[in-house]
Motif scaffolding. Structure first.
Motif, PDB file in Angstrom:
ATOM      1  N   GLU A   1     106.471 -19.803 -30.313  1.00 60.19           N
ATOM      2  CA  GLU A   1     106.260 -20.589 -29.085  1.00 60.19           C
ATOM      3  C   GLU A   1     106.270 -22.085 -29.394  1.00 60.19           C
ATOM      4  O   GLU A   1     106.804 -22.888 -28.620  1.00 60.19           O
ATOM      5  N   LEU A   2     105.656 -22.461 -30.521  1.00 58.49           N
ATOM      6  CA  LEU A   2     105.657 -23.872 -30.927  1.00 58.49           C
ATOM      7  C   LEU A   2     107.067 -24.362 -31.211  1.00 58.49           C
ATOM      8  O   LEU A   2     107.469 -25.453 -30.791  1.00 58.49           O
TER       9      LEU A   2
ATOM     10  N   LEU B   1     106.269 -30.929 -37.191  1.00 58.27           N
ATOM     11  CA  LEU B   1     105.797 -29.574 -36.928  1.00 58.27           C
ATOM     12  C   LEU B   1     105.454 -28.928 -38.271  1.00 58.27           C
ATOM     13  O   LEU B   1     106.336 -28.544 -39.042  1.00 58.27           O
TER      14      LEU B   1
ATOM     15  N   ARG C   1     102.759 -17.073 -31.694  1.00 55.17           N
ATOM     16  CA  ARG C   1     102.257 -18.443 -31.568  1.00 55.17           C
ATOM     17  C   ARG C   1     103.198 -19.432 -32.245  1.00 55.17           C
ATOM     18  O   ARG C   1     103.535 -20.482 -31.684  1.00 55.17           O
ATOM     19  N   ASP C   2     103.652 -19.101 -33.452  1.00 52.29           N
ATOM     20  CA  ASP C   2     104.547 -19.995 -34.187  1.00 52.29           C
ATOM     21  C   ASP C   2     105.874 -20.177 -33.459  1.00 52.29           C
ATOM     22  O   ASP C   2     106.392 -21.299 -33.348  1.00 52.29           O
TER      23      ASP C   2
ATOM     24  N   ALA D   1     109.175 -24.529 -27.997  1.00 50.21           N
ATOM     25  CA  ALA D   1     108.812 -25.706 -27.195  1.00 50.21           C
ATOM     26  C   ALA D   1     109.531 -26.951 -27.706  1.00 50.21           C
ATOM     27  O   ALA D   1     109.953 -27.804 -26.909  1.00 50.21           O
ATOM     28  N   ARG D   2     109.683 -27.057 -29.029  1.00 51.13           N
ATOM     29  CA  ARG D   2     110.404 -28.199 -29.594  1.00 51.13           C
ATOM     30  C   ARG D   2     111.892 -28.139 -29.251  1.00 51.13           C
ATOM     31  O   ARG D   2     112.516 -29.178 -28.984  1.00 51.13           O
TER      32      ARG D   2
END
Length: 301
Positions: free
Chosen positions: A17-18, A70, A14-15, A21-22
């Protein structure tokens, strides 16, 4: 048990992916900046004394703004900045990046790139959990590797989204030879190794840009990239945190190797795995070799 092991794969996925995405979102405004740039120099230098291009500064600003809100990111460090920039006290990741690697090639209209190392905790190679690079060429492409899987996923922007094109994995032996550093400053032993590779049929593929040259080896499935210790730069010229460690991680995830070969005045050679080095300063450099396992074994001798 380390903090990385304690964090579940689902949480880490999850981390990442964040963060990924950035990186994707930052690539597009950087690409637009490059389209409008003529490779103009700014009236400033970076932390290691290199004269900055205006595009270097603009890309750095874009990435700082990309990561600043973030909350999982504790700090970022850029090749263009002297010190790390603290973002969030409760963040758990440190991101080191070269905002625009090979920017001096822009005047020749050659490909350039961005490089990212994502560290769980401090900026130490054993803390790397993922690495990425962006290639700005005919298209915008992004390579991404993590501890969660083998191989290097490569995504290409189709005008709307980033599509997964393929997963790079290196063959045991390749055909490409990318040779960095000024040849007159090479050691005799390094020169002999490079000549042996060419005599064995290896093909020269070197643009002067780390991202496109290493990407080319990944695309072709093997070969070797070298930036050795030289008489004018005994510690090499490529920076550990921003360039060397991220690509060492990428090449190991692709099934290859990444080493440092140090030579001294007594012709004594020491070989170390790049991801076992310990930087003393954020901008430390090192000689470096990336490639397929057979080529890495050959240059290690």
């Amino acid at each position: 048990m380390s903090e990385i092991q304690m964090r579940t794969n689902a949480e880490l996925m999850r981390d990442l992916e964040l963060i990924f995405a950035r990186i994707q979102s930052a690539s597009l405004p950087i690409y637009e900046t490059l389209k409008q740039s003529l490779g103009e120099y700014a009236q400033s230098t970076n932390a290691t004394g290199d004269t900055q291009l205006k595009a270097d500064i603009q890309a750095d600003t874009i990435l700082q703004n990309t990561f600043k809100d973030l909350r999982i990111v504790h700090q970022v460090c850029s090749e263009e900045q002297e010190q790390a920039i603290k973002l969030h006290d409760k963040g758990i990741y440190s991101i080191a990046y070269d905002p625009l690697d090979g920017s001096s090639l822009m005047g020749a209209n050659l490909s350039v790139g961005s490089i990212f190392g994502i560290y769980h905790g401090d900026f130490l190679p054993q803390n790397l959990v993922a690495s990425a690079y962006i290639l700005y060429g005919m298209v915008v492409g992004i390579g991404f590797a993590s501890i969660l899987k083998e191989g290097v996923d490569y995504f290409v922007y189709n005008g709307k989204t980033f599509d997964l094109q393929k997963c790079f994995k290196l063959s045991h032996k390749g055909k490409l030879n990318a040779t960095g550093g000024t040849q007159k400053n090479w050691s005799l032993s390094h020169k002999a190794k490079i000549e042996s590779l060419f005599n064995a049929g290896y093909r020269l593929r070197y643009s002067g840009g780390m991202v496109p040259d290493l990407h080319h080896i990944l695309v072709k499935g093997g070969g070797i990239f070298s930036y050795p210790s030289t008489s004018d730069a005994p510690q090499g010229k490529l920076r550990m945190l921003f360039e060397v460690f991220p690509f060492a991680f990428i090449f190991e995830r692709a099934g290859g190797g990444a080493i440092c070969i140090s030579e001294n005045t007594h012709n004594i050679t020491e070989v170390k795995r790049l991801l076992e080095l310990t930087p003393k300063h954020l901008h430390d450099t090192t000689p470096c070799f990336f490639g397929s396992l057979e080529e890495i074994e050959f240059v290690s001798k």
